[in-house]
Motif scaffolding. Structure first.
Motif, PDB file in Angstrom:
ATOM      1  N   ALA A  99       1.085  -1.048  -0.182  1.00 51.66           N
ATOM      2  CA  ALA A  99       0.225  -0.233   0.498  1.00 51.66           C
ATOM      3  C   ALA A  99       0.420   1.731  -0.208  1.00 51.66           C
ATOM      4  O   ALA A  99       0.567   2.506  -1.010  1.00 51.66           O
ATOM      5  N   GLU A 100       1.798   1.410   1.166  1.00 52.20           N
ATOM      6  CA  GLU A 100       2.601   1.942   0.711  1.00 52.20           C
ATOM      7  C   GLU A 100       3.364   2.326  -0.357  1.00 52.20           C
ATOM      8  O   GLU A 100       3.584   3.556  -0.737  1.00 52.20           O
ATOM      9  N   THR A 101       4.384   1.682  -1.247  1.00 50.75           N
ATOM     10  CA  THR A 101       5.064   1.405  -2.276  1.00 50.75           C
ATOM     11  C   THR A 101       3.567   2.013  -3.564  1.00 50.75           C
ATOM     12  O   THR A 101       4.565   2.652  -4.685  1.00 50.75           O
ATOM     13  N   ALA A 102       2.739   1.230  -3.114  1.00 50.50           N
ATOM     14  CA  ALA A 102       0.914   2.323  -4.419  1.00 50.50           C
ATOM     15  C   ALA A 102       1.103   3.457  -4.208  1.00 50.50           C
ATOM     16  O   ALA A 102       0.892   4.288  -5.017  1.00 50.50           O
ATOM     17  N   TRP A 103       1.012   4.124  -3.110  1.00 51.37           N
ATOM     18  CA  TRP A 103       0.649   5.227  -2.505  1.00 51.37           C
ATOM     19  C   TRP A 103       1.487   6.521  -2.656  1.00 51.37           C
ATOM     20  O   TRP A 103       1.480   7.839  -3.199  1.00 51.37           O
ATOM     21  N   THR A 104       3.254   6.329  -2.032  1.00 53.57           N
ATOM     22  CA  THR A 104       4.239   7.217  -1.817  1.00 53.57           C
ATOM     23  C   THR A 104       4.887   6.988  -2.632  1.00 53.57           C
ATOM     24  O   THR A 104       5.018   6.310  -2.898  1.00 53.57           O
ATOM     25  N   THR A 105       5.311   8.924  -3.007  1.00 49.16           N
ATOM     26  CA  THR A 105       6.264   8.914  -3.748  1.00 49.16           C
ATOM     27  C   THR A 105       8.286   8.142  -2.468  1.00 49.16           C
ATOM     28  O   THR A 105       8.011   8.068  -1.821  1.00 49.16           O
ATOM     29  N   PRO A 106       8.722   7.647  -3.154  1.00 50.85           N
ATOM     30  CA  PRO A 106       9.963   7.262  -2.990  1.00 50.85           C
ATOM     31  C   PRO A 106      10.306   8.269  -2.052  1.00 50.85           C
ATOM     32  O   PRO A 106      11.076   8.199  -1.133  1.00 50.85           O
ATOM     33  N   GLU A 107      10.926   8.845  -2.417  1.00 52.72           N
ATOM     34  CA  GLU A 107      11.001  10.233  -1.446  1.00 52.72           C
ATOM     35  C   GLU A 107      10.995  10.015  -0.100  1.00 52.72           C
ATOM     36  O   GLU A 107      10.951  10.676   0.560  1.00 52.72           O
ATOM     37  N   LYS A 108       9.572  10.256   0.258  1.00 52.57           N
ATOM     38  CA  LYS A 108       8.395  10.015   1.644  1.00 52.57           C
ATOM     39  C   LYS A 108       8.662   9.284   2.293  1.00 52.57           C
ATOM     40  O   LYS A 108       8.562   8.677   3.358  1.00 52.57           O
ATOM     41  N   LYS A 109       8.941   7.988   1.417  1.00 53.64           N
ATOM     42  CA  LYS A 109       9.375   6.327   2.406  1.00 53.64           C
ATOM     43  C   LYS A 109      10.568   5.998   3.091  1.00 53.64           C
ATOM     44  O   LYS A 109      11.373   7.021   2.505  1.00 53.64           O
ATOM     45  N   ASN A 110      10.170   5.391   3.837  1.00 56.91           N
ATOM     46  CA  ASN A 110      11.681   5.190   5.063  1.00 56.91           C
ATOM     47  C   ASN A 110      10.993   3.450   6.173  1.00 56.91           C
ATOM     48  O   ASN A 110      10.148   3.798   6.334  1.00 56.91           O
ATOM     49  N   TRP A 111      12.075   3.120   5.382  1.00 58.77           N
ATOM     50  CA  TRP A 111      11.821   1.958   5.772  1.00 58.77           C
ATOM     51  C   TRP A 111      11.735   1.702   7.308  1.00 58.77           C
ATOM     52  O   TRP A 111      11.193   1.351   8.461  1.00 58.77           O
ATOM     53  N   ASP A 112      12.899   2.324   8.022  1.00 65.57           N
ATOM     54  CA  ASP A 112      12.576   2.325   9.766  1.00 65.57           C
ATOM     55  C   ASP A 112      11.731   2.669  10.341  1.00 65.57           C
ATOM     56  O   ASP A 112      11.064   2.520  11.181  1.00 65.57           O
ATOM     57  N   ASP A 113      11.064   3.952   9.642  1.00 65.74           N
ATOM     58  CA  ASP A 113       9.514   4.721   9.953  1.00 65.74           C
ATOM     59  C   ASP A 113       8.319   3.939   9.617  1.00 65.74           C
ATOM     60  O   ASP A 113       7.434   3.978  10.581  1.00 65.74           O
ATOM     61  N   PHE A 114       8.355   3.478   8.704  1.00 68.61           N
ATOM     62  CA  PHE A 114       7.549   3.125   8.426  1.00 68.61           C
ATOM     63  C   PHE A 114       7.063   1.222   9.690  1.00 68.61           C
ATOM     64  O   PHE A 114       6.557   0.896   9.622  1.00 68.61           O
ATOM     65  N   LEU A 115       8.038   1.246   9.968  1.00 66.74           N
ATOM     66  CA  LEU A 115       8.257  -0.512  10.476  1.00 66.74           C
ATOM     67  C   LEU A 115       7.986   0.103  12.428  1.00 66.74           C
ATOM     68  O   LEU A 115       7.027  -0.263  12.863  1.00 66.74           O
ATOM     69  N   ARG A 116       8.145   1.256  12.630  1.00 62.71           N
ATOM     70  CA  ARG A 116       7.230   2.372  14.130  1.00 62.71           C
ATOM     71  C   ARG A 116       6.022   2.136  13.757  1.00 62.71           C
ATOM     72  O   ARG A 116       5.217   1.462  14.610  1.00 62.71           O
ATOM     73  N   ARG A 117       5.333   2.496  12.444  1.00 61.67           N
ATOM     74  CA  ARG A 117       3.974   2.724  12.104  1.00 61.67           C
ATOM     75  C   ARG A 117       3.801   1.674  11.688  1.00 61.67           C
ATOM     76  O   ARG A 117       2.241   1.235  12.714  1.00 61.67           O
ATOM     77  N   LEU A 118       4.014   0.638  11.593  1.00 59.20           N
ATOM     78  CA  LEU A 118       3.477  -0.785  11.955  1.00 59.20           C
ATOM     79  C   LEU A 118       2.891  -1.165  12.635  1.00 59.20           C
ATOM     80  O   LEU A 118       1.791  -2.008  12.837  1.00 59.20           O
ATOM     81  N   GLU A 119       3.755  -1.167  13.631  1.00 57.89           N
ATOM     82  CA  GLU A 119       3.344  -1.425  15.106  1.00 57.89           C
ATOM     83  C   GLU A 119       1.874  -1.290  15.036  1.00 57.89           C
ATOM     84  O   GLU A 119       1.269  -2.029  15.839  1.00 57.89           O
ATOM     85  N   ASN A 120       1.487   0.303  15.464  1.00 52.64           N
ATOM     86  CA  ASN A 120       0.370   0.647  15.277  1.00 52.64           C
ATOM     87  C   ASN A 120      -0.870  -0.520  14.494  1.00 52.64           C
ATOM     88  O   ASN A 120      -1.791  -0.721  14.634  1.00 52.64           O
ATOM     89  N   MET A 121      -0.278  -0.404  13.228  1.00 48.76           N
ATOM     90  CA  MET A 121      -1.195  -0.690  11.985  1.00 48.76           C
ATOM     91  C   MET A 121      -1.023  -2.598  12.297  1.00 48.76           C
ATOM     92  O   MET A 121      -2.400  -2.936  12.124  1.00 48.76           O
ATOM     93  N   GLN A 122      -0.476  -2.801  13.034  1.00 46.86           N
ATOM     94  CA  GLN A 122      -0.642  -4.849  13.629  1.00 46.86           C
ATOM     95  C   GLN A 122      -1.531  -5.013  14.504  1.00 46.86           C
ATOM     96  O   GLN A 122      -2.509  -5.771  14.583  1.00 46.86           O
ATOM     97  N   VAL A 123      -2.094  -3.700  15.082  1.00 48.99           N
ATOM     98  CA  VAL A 123      -2.718  -3.677  16.005  1.00 48.99           C
ATOM     99  C   VAL A 123      -3.994  -3.895  15.839  1.00 48.99           C
ATOM    100  O   VAL A 123      -5.732  -4.177  16.519  1.00 48.99           O
ATOM    101  N   ARG A 124      -4.253  -3.105  14.573  1.00 47.98           N
ATOM    102  CA  ARG A 124      -5.677  -2.599  14.234  1.00 47.98           C
ATOM    103  C   ARG A 124      -5.909  -3.930  13.136  1.00 47.98           C
ATOM    104  O   ARG A 124      -6.955  -4.752  12.977  1.00 47.98           O
TER     105      ARG A 124
END
Length: 761
Positions: free
Chosen positions: A497-522
């Motif tokens: 979803a992030e690969t398809a929506w977000t521009t490459p310069e806005k992507k950050n693997w470490d920050d994605f993992l941080r945000r994923l913690e919240n998404m996994q609860v959802r």
């Protein structure tokens, strides 16, 4: 059901100890996919019973109901409508300058302003608003916490217009309710295409009024295991319900009817549409199939046109997927009708294409004219539809890699990148084969999907507009249940979803993992069985030592913490943390698992820690011969093996003499190979095999009665140098759709000193 109650207990337990605002995974901003522009400001907007809703210069009733219903379910707050001048208000406003799927959000301590030009844009604004709230907003029960939204300013729109997931419902079937569950998650992630692979060799899964024989004959499959699979198919009412539900979530459902290959399920009731004339049988056999539609027979096109007419009436999607991949053309080479057609068309081999490839091009172009001209749809197909040339309006789904997609885009075709080579085939394992469920060969880890770049570097800038998006594909040979389907889909679909929506310069693997913690609860609160990396590093089912101690070193693909026990009890979130080097001095049952930041545990690996004295060698001379015994019948597990009555008894010189080519899974049986191996040194050996059972020196090392494709188990044993007995049991049958006789019958072992694996005789 058991897993659901585990989730419920887990979240009830932690909710008693922490409020939603205090939980680590709710701290900060954790929107997925990452917005194009995000500015965090000071303050919050508290939502309460007095909060009102204002619909300004636009017809936003449907979107407002999504927002109101969710807030009422989660908090009990019933928002009332007010005018735009009110404070403590959530305002939905039209901004015609925004893109079709774009939106803006502005939050301060007095109001929340959501702006969009279209219903899609407003729907996505609301999805982002939900992600600004605590993860518990996804709970089906009212929350015992306050709700507040951080002050932010967001301007967002997608990078690609096509953001899809394909689910194969032909090999294994998934109900409307199971698909709805995935649609609700896809909508949360702003994915907008669900591609349903409705037909293949193994099953026809949609009712067609004109041809009721399709589901009568091909919605149920022979498994050759004393049971049938099915009948499983969607009625037209099922499809209408699913399409309507997806539409409310702004997801387009794209149907796929395979043509001209992968078509056995159509040929079972209508063998006259093939070159050979049949007869054919509906089987749940996942493999190579040479019988395809006869493109020299005009009745084939009449059949397809009638089928696609009914399909088009059910699915309002712009696209209609025709398949077109992996069409085996052997029968076309000798079919009188196909060759007569080639002669009438004056087809000859060219340096680029055979006559049969040109016949496929003719068939695809003919179907495209019908799809676009008569049905008013746009044809999409796998990359093989390019063979021999393609109409400009057809869209290509590039699946082997991105190279074919780049070529198609360069010639003006719209392209969806669904690259297997780059991790977008979610039927690939998410970790080591030895610890993950049986899967397609190769690996696709979360980071592979996240780092995939859909735009090929070699594509000229003016042609990049033709890459309209990307899609992950889940072929269901390896997912016989909805629970396993979700295990393979998530969290890799979150990364997509992030690969398809977000521009490459806005992507950050470490920050994605941080945000994923919240998404996994959802995901937990939605009852999704997502993958958590399993402990790897030590890949054997046991660990043997002969001295005073043994050292084990584990890792996992996301460097998450791991916990363990050594007393046979099941680890929980409070179990001891696993050190980098675990030193054990006594035999025990080690149980180890990975732990997420919110305390959720992965499936548990159980490893028997065994102190062994090397087993003495046999005092004999090895003649290299193998004793082979054969029994007829279906043998599913160990209890069956022990009852075998062997009807043939012979001596062979090697496994190669009587191997996989001697067996046919439709005539099941059991083979027992026994003999001796000579090992070169004293020490701890590791054996591996995908056989049903492997015995070494009288000990059962490997037991694997389930699907063993790409799934060789590994086990250790201490042996003295010299001769040792072996016995290998091979059950010739269809295992979960894969014939055991498709793979070599043997075993291998690794000496104590390492080096190369040694293959059995």
């Amino acid at each position: 059901m058991k897993r659901y109650f585990v989730y419920l207990f887990f979240y009830s337990f932690i909710s008693c100890h922490l409020s939603g605002e205090d939980k680590v995974y709710n701290s900060g901003i954790h929107i997925i996919p990452e917005p194009l522009q995000l500015e965090v400001r000071q303050g919050v907007f508290p939502i309460s019973n007095s909060t009102t809703l204002s619909l300004e210069n636009g017809d936003w009733e449907k979107e407002a109901s999504v927002l109101m219903n969710k807030l009422e379910e989660a908090s009990g707050y019933k928002l009332s409508f007010s005018d735009s001048s009110s404070n403590n208000c959530i305002r939905l406003k039209t901004n015609g300058n925004l893109e079709e799927e774009g939106y803006e959000i502005e939050v301060d301590d007095k109001q929340i302003l959501l702006s969009a030009a279209t219903e899609k844009g407003m729907f996505y604004a609301i999805q982002t608003l939900f992600q600004l709230l605590p993860a518990e907003i996804e709970s089906a029960k009212p929350l015992k916490m306050g709700l507040s939204v951080p002050a932010v300013k967001i301007a967002d729109h997608p990078r690609f217009s096509y953001r899809g997931v394909m689910i194969d419902v032909s090999r294994h079937f998934f109900t409307v309710e199971e698909l709805k569950k995935q649609i609700s998650v896809m909508a949360m992630l702003k994915l907008n295409r669900l591609h349903l692979h409705l037909t293949d060799n193994q099953g026809w899964r949609i009712a067609i009024d004109k041809y009721p024989q399709l589901v009568e004959c091909s919605a149920v499959q022979e498994t050759y295991n004393e049971e049938l699979y099915g009948p499983c198919y969607y009625t037209k009412e099922d499809i209408k319900e699913l399409v309507a539900y997806a539409g409310r979530h702004h997801i387009e459902v794209i149907p796929e009817i395979e043509f001209p290959g992968h078509s056995l399920s159509a040929l079972v009731p209508f063998p006259e549409l093939s070159c050979s004339g049949g007869p054919f049988k509906s089987e749940q056999v996942f493999g190579y199939e040479e019988n395809v539609f006869c493109v020299g027979n005009d009745s084939v096109f009449t059949f397809m046109e009638n089928v696609l007419t009914e399909i088009a009436e059910l699915f309002p999607a712009r696209y209609l997927h025709i398949g077109g991949d992996e069409c085996v053309k052997r029968y076309w080479q000798t079919c009188p009708r196909c060759q007569a057609l080639a002669k009438r068309m004056n087809l000859h081999p060219t340096p680029e294409h055979s006559v049969e490839e040109q016949l496929q091009s003719y068939a695809i172009k003919r179907m495209e004219r019908f799809i676009s001209g008569t049905l008013g749809k746009r044809m999409i197909g796998w990359e093989e539809i390019l063979e021999g040339g393609l109409p400009e309006d057809a869209t290509v789904m590039s699946w082997k890699g991105t190279e074919c997609g780049a070529k198609a885009a360069a010639t003006g075709h719209d392209v969806v990148m669904a690259s297997m080579a780059d991790g977008l085939y979610l039927c690939a394992a998410q970790g080591a084969d030895e610890v993950e469920p049986a899967a397609m060969g190769g690996q696709s880890c979360l980071k592979d999907v996240y780092e995939f770049e859909p735009l090929p570097k070699e594509l000229a800038p003016e042609k990049r507009k033709h890459v309209i998006g990307t899609q992950a594909c889940l072929w269901s040979e390896w997912t016989p249940s909805g629970e396993l389907l979700e295990y393979m889909l998530y969290p890799r679909t979150v990364a997509l979803a992030e690969t398809a929506w977000t521009t490459p310069e806005k992507k950050n693997w470490d920050d994605f993992l941080r945000r994923l913690e919240n998404m996994q609860v959802r995901l937990d609160l939605k009852g999704i069985n997502y993958h958590i990396p399993l402990p790897e590093g030590e890949l054997t089912t046991n660990k043997v030592f002969t001295g005073d101690s043994v050292i084990l070193e584990f890792k996992n693909s996301r460097s998450l913490p791991m916990v363990y026990t050594v007393d046979g009890t099941t680890p929980n979130m409070y179990a001891p943390s696993l050190p980098e080097r675990l030193v054990l001095h006594q035999p025990c049952t080690l149980k180890v698992c990975t732990k997420t930041a919110n305390g959720k545990l992965s499936p548990i690996r159980t490893i028997n820690i065994e102190k062994q004295t090397p087993i003495p060698a046999i005092q004999n001379t090895c003649n290299g011969q193998i004793h082979l015994q054969l029994a007829n019948g279906l043998f599913k597990d160990h209890s069956d093996y022990t009852k075998a009555v062997y009807e043939k008894d012979t001596i062979i010189n090697s496994f190669a003499v009587y191997n996989k080519d001697k067996f046919d899974f439709k005539t099941p049986g059991l083979a027992c190979y026994s003999g001796e191996i000579e090992v070169p040194e004293t020490g701890i050996y590791t054996f591996k095999s995908n056989a049903d059972e492997l015995w070494i020196a009288g000990k059962l090392l490997i037991y694997n009665p389930t699907s063993s494709r790409f799934y060789e188990k590994k086990t250790q044993i201490a042996l003295e140098k010299g001769l040792h007995s072996f016995a290998l049991l091979f059950s010739n049958r269809l295992k979960e759709g894969f014939a055991s006789c498709w793979y070599p019958i043997d075993f291998q072992y690794l000496p104590p000193s390492g080096g190369e694996w040694i293959k059995s005789n």
